[in-house]
Design a protein around this motif. Structure first.
Motif, PDB file in Angstrom:
ATOM      1  N   UNK A   1       0.779  -1.229   0.000  1.00 56.50           N
ATOM      2  CA  UNK A   1       0.000   0.000   0.000  1.00 56.50           C
ATOM      3  C   UNK A   1       0.808   1.276   0.000  1.00 56.50           C
ATOM      4  N   UNK A   2       2.116   1.179  -0.210  1.00 52.40           N
ATOM      5  CA  UNK A   2       2.961   2.370  -0.213  1.00 52.40           C
ATOM      6  C   UNK A   2       2.875   3.124  -1.539  1.00 52.40           C
ATOM      7  N   UNK A   3       2.601   2.404  -2.621  1.00 48.93           N
ATOM      8  CA  UNK A   3       2.332   3.014  -3.927  1.00 48.93           C
ATOM      9  C   UNK A   3       1.112   2.314  -4.501  1.00 48.93           C
ATOM     10  N   UNK A   4       0.490   2.938  -5.484  1.00 50.57           N
ATOM     11  CA  UNK A   4      -0.736   2.378  -6.060  1.00 50.57           C
ATOM     12  C   UNK A   4      -0.498   1.656  -7.375  1.00 50.57           C
ATOM     13  N   UNK A   5       0.701   1.801  -7.934  1.00 43.52           N
ATOM     14  CA  UNK A   5       1.001   1.183  -9.229  1.00 43.52           C
ATOM     15  C   UNK A   5       2.508   1.033  -9.370  1.00 43.52           C
ATOM     16  N   UNK A   6       2.902   0.259 -10.374  1.00 41.85           N
ATOM     17  CA  UNK A   6       4.314   0.060 -10.702  1.00 41.85           C
ATOM     18  C   UNK A   6       4.457   0.091 -12.213  1.00 41.85           C
ATOM     19  N   UNK A   7       5.534   0.694 -12.699  1.00 41.52           N
ATOM     20  CA  UNK A   7       5.849   0.661 -14.125  1.00 41.52           C
ATOM     21  C   UNK A   7       7.197  -0.021 -14.300  1.00 41.52           C
TER      22      UNK A   7
END
Length: 292
Positions: free
Chosen positions: A202-208
Motif C-alpha cells: 500500500x505504499x504506492x498504487x502502481x508500478x511501471x
C-alpha cells in the motif's frame, strides 16, 4: 633472486587472450556456451541453486537442438550494451581473461542500433552479429484496483503514487513527462520486485516496469485485484522492442544453426508454452508478425 626474476616474468606476461570458438570447434566440444544476465527474473536467475528463467530454458532448448550440452556464463550488465558485447562476445572481460560466450541472449534486436557508427564512421559493433529475434518486450503499468480502479492515462499519477526501479527508463520517463508533473508521486526502489512489494504493502498504487517482470511478479502474487493498465505512454521513445541474440561476426554459421532451431520453437508454439510456464504473456517479434 630466482623468486624475484620469476615474479617479474609473471608480471610481464600478457593477459590471456579470449578466443572465439569456430562452429566446428563448438560441435567437437559438445558444449554450447551461452551468456545470460544474472539475477534477472523471470529471464535468467537461480532458485534453490538451480538455473531458471525463460532465457535459461530457451538456451537449453537451443543447445539440445544442436546436439550439445548447455554451459551458462552468468554475466552482469555494464553501463551500455556495447560493453556487454565487447566483454562477453568478442574481446573478453579483464576479470575473466580468456573467457567468451559462443552466444549471448537478451540482446535488443534493432537494425538502427546494429548499424550505428562511431565518431570515425566505423560500425560501432562491427565484430558482432545481432540476430534471432525471439520475443517482443514492452513497458507495462500494473495497478492495485483497490486504491486505483483505472489507469486511463499516466496523468492519474499526479494524484497516485507509482513505483519504479531506480535509474530505469520508467524512472526517467515519469520524472520528466508532462513537464515533470508526475515527479513528486514517482517513488524509486532498488528493483522492480521491491517496487512491486511496495505496491502490495500500500505504499504506492502502481508500478511501471518491463512487462515480463511484472507478469512474473503478478503470477507469484496471484491477486486478481492487481491488473495491467492498457494505455499509451506519450513521449516515451520506444514503448516496445524486439529481443534477440548475438554471436561474434566470424561465427555466422552458429547464428544460422541457432536461427533454424529458434524458428522451429516459435512456429511450433513451444516458445510460447515456455513463457506461459513462468506466467508470462508471449508476443511474437516483428519479424514473425510481418509474415502472418
Amino acid at each position: 633472486m630466482r623468486l624475484l626474476l620469476l615474479l617479474c616474468w609473471l608480471l610481464c606476461l600478457p593477459m590471456a587472450q579470449a578466443q572465439v570458438r569456430p562452429f566446428d570447434d563448438i560441435l567437437a566440444s559438445g558444449v554450447l556456451k551461452v551468456a545470460v544476465y544474472e539475477n534477472f527474473p523471470p529471464y535468467s536467475f537461480q532458485q534453490d541453486g538451480q538455473p531458471r528463467g525463460v532465457d535459461v530454458d530457451l538456451a537449453g532448448r537451443l543447445a539440445e537442438g544442436l546436439g550439445l550440452k548447455l554451459e551458462l556464463l552468468w554475466v552482469t550488465p555494464g553501463e551500455k550494451l556495447d560493453d556487454d558485447l565487447r566483454n562477453f562476445i568478442w574481446k573478453g572481460h579483464y576479470l575473466r581473461p580468456g573467457v567468451l560466450a559462443d552466444l549471448m541472449l537478451r540482446v535488443p534486436y534493432d537494425r538502427e542500433f546494429a548499424n550505428r557508427r562511431n565518431d570515425v564512421g566505423e560500425l560501432a559493433n562491427e565484430q558482432v552479429v545481432m540476430f534471432g529475434p525471439y520475443q517482443r518486450e514492452r513497458w507495462q503499468v500494473v495497478h492495485d484496483t483497490r486504491r486505483l480502479p483505472e489507469v486511463d492515462t499516466v496523468a492519474v499519477f499526479r494524484e497516485h503514487r507509482i513505483g519504479v526501479e531506480l535509474d530505469s527508463v520508467p524512472s526517467f520517463y515519469l520524472s520528466s513527462v508532462l513537464n515533470g508533473q508526475l515527479r513528486a508521486k514517482t517513488e524509486h526502489y532498488p528493483s522492480t520486485a521491491a517496487a512491486f512489494t511496495a505496491m502490495r504493502e500500500g505504499k504506492v498504487d502502481a508500478v511501471m516496469a518491463l512487462r515480463g517482470e511484472l507478469d512474473w511478479l503478478q503470477h507469484g502474487a496471484a491477486d486478481p485485484q492487481l491488473r495491467n493498465a492498457d494505455n499509451a505512454y506519450p513521449n516515451l521513445g520506444q514503448p516496445a522492442w524486439d529481443i534477440g541474440m548475438a554471436v561474434h561476426e566470424s561465427n555466422r554459421q552458429l547464428a544460422n544453426a541457432v536461427d533454424g532451431q529458434l524458428e522451429e520453437l516459435i512456429e511450433s508454439g513451444a516458445l510460447e508454452k515456455l513463457y506461459a510456464g513462468y506466467g508470462l504473456r508471449y508476443e511474437l517479434p516483428g519479424l514473425y508478425q510481418d509474415v502472418q
